[in-house]
Design a protein around this motif. Structure first.
Motif, mmCIF file in Angstrom:
data_model
loop_
_atom_site.group_PDB
_atom_site.id
_atom_site.type_symbol
_atom_site.label_atom_id
_atom_site.label_comp_id
_atom_site.label_asym_id
_atom_site.label_seq_id
_atom_site.Cartn_x
_atom_site.Cartn_y
_atom_site.Cartn_z
ATOM 1 N N GLY A 10 0.816 -1.201 0.000
ATOM 2 C CA GLY A 10 0.000 0.000 0.000
ATOM 3 C C GLY A 10 0.846 1.246 0.000
ATOM 4 N N LEU A 11 0.197 2.359 0.283
ATOM 5 C CA LEU A 11 0.852 3.662 0.314
ATOM 6 C C LEU A 11 1.061 4.080 1.764
ATOM 7 C CD1 LEU A 11 1.766 6.317 -1.051
ATOM 8 C CD2 LEU A 11 -0.645 7.044 -0.979
ATOM 9 N N VAL A 12 2.269 4.525 2.056
ATOM 10 C CA VAL A 12 2.590 4.948 3.415
ATOM 11 C C VAL A 12 3.545 6.128 3.343
ATOM 12 C CG1 VAL A 12 4.521 3.338 3.634
ATOM 13 C CG2 VAL A 12 3.341 4.115 5.685
ATOM 14 N N GLN A 13 3.494 6.967 4.342
ATOM 15 C CA GLN A 13 4.422 8.098 4.399
ATOM 16 C C GLN A 13 5.780 7.648 4.920
ATOM 17 O OE1 GLN A 13 2.510 11.187 6.738
ATOM 18 N NE2 GLN A 13 1.721 12.150 4.866
ATOM 19 N N ALA A 14 6.791 8.377 4.551
ATOM 20 C CA ALA A 14 8.133 8.091 5.045
ATOM 21 C C ALA A 14 8.131 8.090 6.570
ATOM 22 C CB ALA A 14 9.122 9.117 4.514
ATOM 23 N N GLY A 15 8.825 7.101 7.134
ATOM 24 C CA GLY A 15 8.852 6.929 8.581
ATOM 25 C C GLY A 15 7.793 5.992 9.096
ATOM 26 N N SER A 53 13.528 -22.646 7.195
ATOM 27 C CA SER A 53 12.556 -23.293 8.077
ATOM 28 C C SER A 53 13.113 -23.456 9.484
ATOM 29 C CB SER A 53 12.146 -24.650 7.513
ATOM 30 O OG SER A 53 13.289 -25.469 7.334
ATOM 31 N N GLY A 54 14.435 -23.431 9.600
ATOM 32 C CA GLY A 54 15.072 -23.553 10.908
ATOM 33 C C GLY A 54 15.264 -22.238 11.625
ATOM 34 N N GLY A 55 14.874 -21.137 10.964
ATOM 35 C CA GLY A 55 14.929 -19.844 11.625
ATOM 36 C C GLY A 55 16.146 -18.993 11.311
ATOM 37 N N VAL A 56 16.988 -19.433 10.396
ATOM 38 C CA VAL A 56 18.142 -18.617 10.016
ATOM 39 C C VAL A 56 17.671 -17.518 9.063
ATOM 40 C CG1 VAL A 56 20.391 -18.596 8.901
ATOM 41 C CG2 VAL A 56 19.709 -20.551 10.307
ATOM 42 N N THR A 57 18.015 -16.284 9.377
ATOM 43 C CA THR A 57 17.570 -15.158 8.565
ATOM 44 C C THR A 57 18.746 -14.437 7.922
ATOM 45 O OG1 THR A 57 17.603 -13.691 10.485
ATOM 46 C CG2 THR A 57 15.517 -14.792 9.979
ATOM 47 N N ASN A 58 18.425 -13.738 6.829
ATOM 48 C CA ASN A 58 19.429 -12.979 6.099
ATOM 49 C C ASN A 58 18.759 -11.714 5.593
ATOM 50 O OD1 ASN A 58 21.940 -12.481 4.725
ATOM 51 N ND2 ASN A 58 20.908 -13.050 2.828
ATOM 52 N N TYR A 59 19.457 -10.595 5.692
ATOM 53 C CA TYR A 59 18.878 -9.310 5.290
ATOM 54 C C TYR A 59 19.827 -8.561 4.363
ATOM 55 C CZ TYR A 59 15.609 -9.807 9.210
ATOM 56 O OH TYR A 59 14.638 -10.256 10.075
ATOM 57 N N ALA A 60 19.243 -7.797 3.469
ATOM 58 C CA ALA A 60 20.028 -6.840 2.701
ATOM 59 C C ALA A 60 20.507 -5.752 3.654
ATOM 60 C CB ALA A 60 19.176 -6.229 1.596
ATOM 61 N N ASP A 61 21.702 -5.232 3.395
ATOM 62 C CA ASP A 61 22.255 -4.189 4.274
ATOM 63 C C ASP A 61 21.322 -2.984 4.357
ATOM 64 O OD1 ASP A 61 25.758 -4.731 3.361
ATOM 65 O OD2 ASP A 61 24.471 -5.718 4.837
ATOM 66 N N SER A 62 20.642 -2.695 3.261
ATOM 67 C CA SER A 62 19.810 -1.501 3.204
ATOM 68 C C SER A 62 18.587 -1.556 4.109
ATOM 69 C CB SER A 62 19.347 -1.248 1.764
ATOM 70 O OG SER A 62 18.613 -2.356 1.284
ATOM 71 N N ASP A 89 12.460 2.708 -0.487
ATOM 72 C CA ASP A 89 11.890 1.368 -0.304
ATOM 73 C C ASP A 89 10.724 1.113 -1.266
ATOM 74 O OD1 ASP A 89 12.329 1.831 3.218
ATOM 75 O OD2 ASP A 89 13.564 0.594 1.889
ATOM 76 N N THR A 90 10.319 2.131 -1.992
ATOM 77 C CA THR A 90 9.230 1.979 -2.951
ATOM 78 C C THR A 90 9.595 0.946 -4.007
ATOM 79 O OG1 THR A 90 8.421 4.229 -2.644
ATOM 80 C CG2 THR A 90 7.886 3.153 -4.735
ATOM 81 N N ALA A 91 8.749 -0.066 -4.155
ATOM 82 C CA ALA A 91 9.017 -1.150 -5.090
ATOM 83 C C ALA A 91 7.846 -2.128 -5.076
ATOM 84 C CB ALA A 91 10.297 -1.894 -4.706
ATOM 85 N N VAL A 92 7.878 -3.029 -6.024
ATOM 86 C CA VAL A 92 7.002 -4.196 -5.953
ATOM 87 C C VAL A 92 7.746 -5.263 -5.149
ATOM 88 C CG1 VAL A 92 5.800 -5.996 -7.229
ATOM 89 C CG2 VAL A 92 5.904 -3.659 -8.145
ATOM 90 N N TYR A 93 7.100 -5.762 -4.133
ATOM 91 C CA TYR A 93 7.704 -6.759 -3.255
ATOM 92 C C TYR A 93 7.171 -8.138 -3.626
ATOM 93 C CZ TYR A 93 9.860 -3.202 -0.367
ATOM 94 O OH TYR A 93 10.650 -2.177 0.081
ATOM 95 N N LEU A 110 2.594 -4.027 -4.332
ATOM 96 C CA LEU A 110 3.255 -2.741 -4.472
ATOM 97 C C LEU A 110 3.310 -2.005 -3.138
ATOM 98 C CD1 LEU A 110 4.463 -0.500 -6.266
ATOM 99 C CD2 LEU A 110 2.112 0.297 -6.671
ATOM 100 N N VAL A 111 4.495 -1.537 -2.815
ATOM 101 C CA VAL A 111 4.699 -0.683 -1.647
ATOM 102 C C VAL A 111 5.182 0.678 -2.151
ATOM 103 C CG1 VAL A 111 6.096 -0.298 0.417
ATOM 104 C CG2 VAL A 111 5.205 -2.589 -0.093
ATOM 105 N N THR A 112 4.456 1.711 -1.785
ATOM 106 C CA THR A 112 4.820 3.066 -2.187
ATOM 107 C C THR A 112 5.027 3.900 -0.932
ATOM 108 O OG1 THR A 112 3.497 2.878 -4.202
ATOM 109 C CG2 THR A 112 4.173 5.093 -3.519
ATOM 110 N N VAL A 113 6.211 4.499 -0.826
ATOM 111 C CA VAL A 113 6.536 5.330 0.331
ATOM 112 C C VAL A 113 6.669 6.774 -0.144
ATOM 113 C CG1 VAL A 113 8.096 5.695 2.270
ATOM 114 C CG2 VAL A 113 7.763 3.387 1.345
#
Length: 115
Positions: A10-15, A53-62, A89-93, A110-113
């Motif tokens: 959806g649409l959300v304001q920055a922050g 499935s075991g709970g190990v996570t990985n994230y982009a630095d951003s 962060d605006t993009a199609v996820y 779609l996420v629009t910031v």
């Protein structure tokens, strides 16, 4: 086969914050890895976060420190809690699943910031 359906964009304001959900269905016992990717206009699709499935996570630095991925293995669902959203962060996820060497994608949400 794995079918993935995303919701929560959806649409959300920055922050602000948004929570994305992805439900998996199909013929499988469990899914090895699930995650989120995004594609901004004019850019390549990029990894946001993944969780095994075991709970190990990985994230982009951003997104480290702002986004949190979680899974409910019993429901075959994966979530992305997005906080302190920025216009970049605006993009199609897209929801992603990898199982027994095969990769599956949802149709995207779609996420629009706004700034």
């Amino acid at each position: 086969q794995v079918q993935l359906v995303e919701s929560g964009g959806g649409l959300v304001q920055a922050g602000g914050s948004l929570r994305l959900s992805c439900a998996a269905s199909g013929s499988f016992f469990s899914i090895n890895a699930m995650g989120w990717y995004r594609q901004a206009p004019g850019k390549q699709r990029e990894l946001v976060a993944t969780a095994t499935s075991g709970g190990v996570t990985n994230y982009a630095d951003s997104v480290k420190g702002r986004f949190t991925i979680s899974r409910d293995n019993a429901k075959n669902e994966v979530y992305l809690q997005m906080n302190i959203l920025k216009p970049e962060d605006t993009a199609v996820y897209y929801c992603n699943a990898v199982n027994w060497g095969r990769t599956y994608w949802g149709k995207g949400t779609l996420v629009t910031v706004s700034s």
